[in-house]
Enzyme design. Sequence first.
Site, PDB file in Angstrom:
ATOM      1  CG  ASP A 130      16.715  39.762  31.534  1.00  0.00           C
ATOM      2  OD1 ASP A 130      17.896  40.154  31.426  1.00  0.00           O
ATOM      3  OD2 ASP A 130      16.374  38.585  31.291  1.00  0.00           O
ATOM      4  CB  SER A 178      28.506  61.904  13.866  1.00  0.00           C
ATOM      5  OG  SER A 178      28.630  61.508  15.223  1.00  0.00           O
ATOM      6  CG  ASN A 207      31.851  52.888  16.226  1.00  0.00           C
ATOM      7  OD1 ASN A 207      31.465  52.449  17.303  1.00  0.00           O
ATOM      8  ND2 ASN A 207      31.953  54.178  15.980  1.00  0.00           N
ATOM      9  NE  ARG A 249      29.085  47.539  20.378  1.00  0.00           N
ATOM     10  CZ  ARG A 249      29.830  47.167  19.356  1.00  0.00           C
ATOM     11  NH1 ARG A 249      29.278  46.602  18.283  1.00  0.00           N
ATOM     12  NH2 ARG A 249      31.137  47.307  19.389  1.00  0.00           N
ATOM     13  CB  VAL A 256      31.691  60.199  19.219  1.00  0.00           C
ATOM     14  CG1 VAL A 256      32.757  60.907  18.404  1.00  0.00           C
ATOM     15  CG2 VAL A 256      32.121  58.748  19.466  1.00  0.00           C
ATOM     16  CB  THR A 293      18.037  36.280  29.313  1.00  0.00           C
ATOM     17  OG1 THR A 293      18.497  37.363  30.151  1.00  0.00           O
ATOM     18  CG2 THR A 293      17.668  35.099  30.197  1.00  0.00           C
ATOM     19  CG  HIS A 301      27.299  45.505  28.416  1.00  0.00           C
ATOM     20  ND1 HIS A 301      28.450  45.792  29.122  1.00  0.00           N
ATOM     21  CD2 HIS A 301      27.356  46.293  27.303  1.00  0.00           C
ATOM     22  CE1 HIS A 301      29.168  46.684  28.474  1.00  0.00           C
ATOM     23  NE2 HIS A 301      28.522  47.009  27.362  1.00  0.00           N
ATOM     24  N   GLY A 330      27.968  63.788  20.799  1.00  0.00           N
ATOM     25  CA  GLY A 330      26.578  63.948  21.172  1.00  0.00           C
ATOM     26  C   GLY A 330      25.710  63.124  20.243  1.00  0.00           C
ATOM     27  N   PRO A 385      34.106  54.345  25.767  1.00  0.00           N
ATOM     28  CG  PRO A 385      32.649  54.591  27.559  1.00  0.00           C
ATOM     29  CD  PRO A 385      32.756  54.853  26.087  1.00  0.00           C
ATOM     30  CG  HIS A 404      29.299  52.611  20.050  1.00  0.00           C
ATOM     31  ND1 HIS A 404      30.358  51.920  19.505  1.00  0.00           N
ATOM     32  CD2 HIS A 404      29.025  51.998  21.231  1.00  0.00           C
ATOM     33  CE1 HIS A 404      30.708  50.934  20.321  1.00  0.00           C
ATOM     34  NE2 HIS A 404      29.907  50.964  21.369  1.00  0.00           N
ATOM     35  CG  ASP A 405      25.024  59.201  17.209  1.00  0.00           C
ATOM     36  OD1 ASP A 405      25.967  59.735  16.582  1.00  0.00           O
ATOM     37  OD2 ASP A 405      23.879  59.676  17.246  1.00  0.00           O
TER      38      ASP A 405
END
Length: 316
Positions: free
Chosen positions: A248, A70, A88, A56, A64, A243, A188, A66, A158, A60-61
């Site tokens: 998977d 950051s 974040n 994640r 924003v 899981t 996810h 690239g 997003p 998230h890096d």
Amino acid sequence: MEVALLSLLILSILHVGTGLSLNYYDKTCPNYEATVTAAVKQAMATDNTVPAALLRMHFHDCFVRGCDGSVLLDSTANNTAEKAGPPNVSLHAFYVIDNAKSAIEAQCPGVVSCADILALAAKDAVALVSHNWGPTWKVPVGRLDGRISRASETSLLPAPTSNFAQLQQRFNQLNLSVKDLVTLSGGHTLGFAHCSSFQNRIHSSNSANGLDPTLNPSFASSLRKACPANNTANNAGATLDATSTVFDNMYYKMLLGGMSIFSSDAALLTHPKTKGFITTFANSQQAFNLAFVKSMLRMSSLTGGQEVRLNCRKVR
């Protein structure tokens, strides 16, 4: 409009894949990859949430400015950094990157960027919880670390409440396809969501019973038990799939069964093309693995940094 303008501004400083290669550190820091893997393994030995956190964090890096590290920068007296932005504040496991960076600095001072370490850690996170059936890949390296990190720019990420048009627009802005959207959403399959991220689906004023009609009724009931309407527990929530510590294709199977957590997940079923990808991935772990590697490589090739930090938490 403000987010769209911000997107155009940030796109103007991104360079797709500039300077990345598989042998970038072969002579200057030959053990960099093994060192990152060791740091990830050590952290996972005592905390099974680390893989989801690292994957994640990398996402998230990259979304924003690239993949420039950051998101790793701490706020200062004069600036509120990305990690303090609303999407974040629940990020964690930054210490894993710090530990890997310290170990690499002891071997090769000032050579390996924090952005590369994060990209490698995300790959390791997936590989180490795939139980030999999941994807693994070689990470092209040579990213530089960015000097700018602003909490206000996390509005570009997003949101879990996004609809399909909003998701598609953001991915298009980064030259990522709808297949990339469906594939990267498969991340996810790892992790946990706090109640605030999906309250809109189980306690809504838009339906008679307060439930999103696309949710499986028994699944919705379980979510309501975990997150009552007047919930005040900070750590309440639900795992992202059945899981949640294994990489998977369960996410896609549950999505087709009306058992997705976020509105943004359910939104992927509203378009015939994306629903087709979901069905393919639900039926084939191999198809998902191949697509995931390709999408991760595309996403992680978005670069935009200027330096190699000596400390991942502050500008050099």
